[in-house]
Design an enzyme around this catalytic site. Sequence first.
Site, PDB file in Angstrom:
ATOM      1  N   ARG A  71       0.845  -1.192   0.000  1.00 41.59           N
ATOM      2  CA  ARG A  71       0.000   0.000   0.000  1.00 41.59           C
ATOM      3  C   ARG A  71       0.875   1.234   0.000  1.00 41.59           C
ATOM      4  O   ARG A  71       2.097   1.169   0.176  1.00 41.59           O
ATOM      5  CB  ARG A  71      -0.912   0.020   1.229  1.00 41.59           C
ATOM      6  CG  ARG A  71      -0.161   0.026   2.539  1.00 41.59           C
ATOM      7  CD  ARG A  71      -0.999   0.507   3.699  1.00 41.59           C
ATOM      8  NE  ARG A  71      -0.352   0.274   4.979  1.00 41.59           N
ATOM      9  CZ  ARG A  71       0.622   1.014   5.490  1.00 41.59           C
ATOM     10  NH1 ARG A  71       1.084   2.057   4.813  1.00 41.59           N
ATOM     11  NH2 ARG A  71       1.146   0.729   6.673  1.00 41.59           N
TER      12      ARG A  71
ATOM     13  N   CYS B 277       2.923   6.679  10.748  1.00 41.93           N
ATOM     14  CA  CYS B 277       2.785   7.307   9.426  1.00 41.93           C
ATOM     15  C   CYS B 277       3.921   8.300   9.163  1.00 41.93           C
ATOM     16  O   CYS B 277       3.772   9.212   8.342  1.00 41.93           O
ATOM     17  CB  CYS B 277       1.432   7.975   9.273  1.00 41.93           C
ATOM     18  SG  CYS B 277       0.058   6.815   9.449  1.00 41.93           S
TER      19      CYS B 277
END
Length: 268
Positions: free
Chosen positions: A119, A224
Site C-alpha cells: 500500500r 505514518c
Amino acid sequence: MTTTYSACASPAAEAQPAAGAAPAIAGQNHRVLVQRLGRVDYQPAWELQEQLLAETLALKTQNRLAAEAGQPLAATLNHLLLCEHPPVYTLGKSGKPEHLLLDEAGLAQHGATFHRINRGGDITFHGPGQLVGYPIFDLDNFFTDIHRYLRLLEEAVILTLADYNLRAGRIVGLTGVWLDFEEGAPNPRKICALGVKCSRWVTMHGFALNVNTDLSYFGHIVPCGITDKAVTSLEHELGHAVPLTEVQEHLLPHLATLFAADLISVSP
C-alpha cells in the site's frame, strides 16, 4: 441472515443521491459484498484481498476482450472486508524501516509481527480493538478518482465519529481522520489511518479506526512518519469502551450513502 445497507431509503431518495455520493451510471455495479471476518491474522487477510483483487482484474481483462469482440460484459464485484488483527506493524512502499523502533526481540516481547506491504504510506499499527476495513472496489463501478475515493472513506469515518458526538476532520496534506484538526489547535490527534493500493481502478488495503485500541503500541513506531502529533481512540476520547460491532453498524450506512451503494452482508 443477510443484512443490506442501501443508499436509497425510499423511492424518492433513489432519484436523488446524497451530497457527495457517487452518481449511478448505467452498467455500473453498486452492490458491495461485506464480509465480517472477526479477529484474523494479518497474512490471511492480505492474501484474501490479493485473491479478490486478482479475480476482479481477471474479469476486467475478460470484459476488455469481450468488448473488442462485441460480446456482452460481466459485472465486476465490489467487496468490503471488516476485521481486527492481533498486534501487527505494517510498512507501506514509501515508508522508512527506521520508523519501526523495535527489533525482532522487541516485536516478540510485545507479541507483535511486522509486514512490508504494497500500500501507500509509511508505518502503522493494527491490533485488537481497532476496526479495520479493506474495500476491494472496482472504481469503474463508481468513479475513477482515487483522491475522491480517499476523501469519501475519510468522510464515512468523520460521520461515524459524529454519531458519538466527536467533531473530527482532515489536516491539509495528511491523509486520515483527526480530532483537534483545525489549524492552530493545541493537540491534533489521529484516530483513523488510511493507506490504499489501486490497480486498474481496483482498490485494496483501506482504513484503520482506533476504537478500543491499546495506544501504547504506537509508542514503538513513528506513526505514518509523523513525529509531532498524537494518536487517539474512540475509547480514550469517550472514557469508556465501545463494541466494535456497534461502530460497524454506524459506519456501514454512511459508506452506503456516500458511495450510493447497496451493502450486502455475506458469510466469510
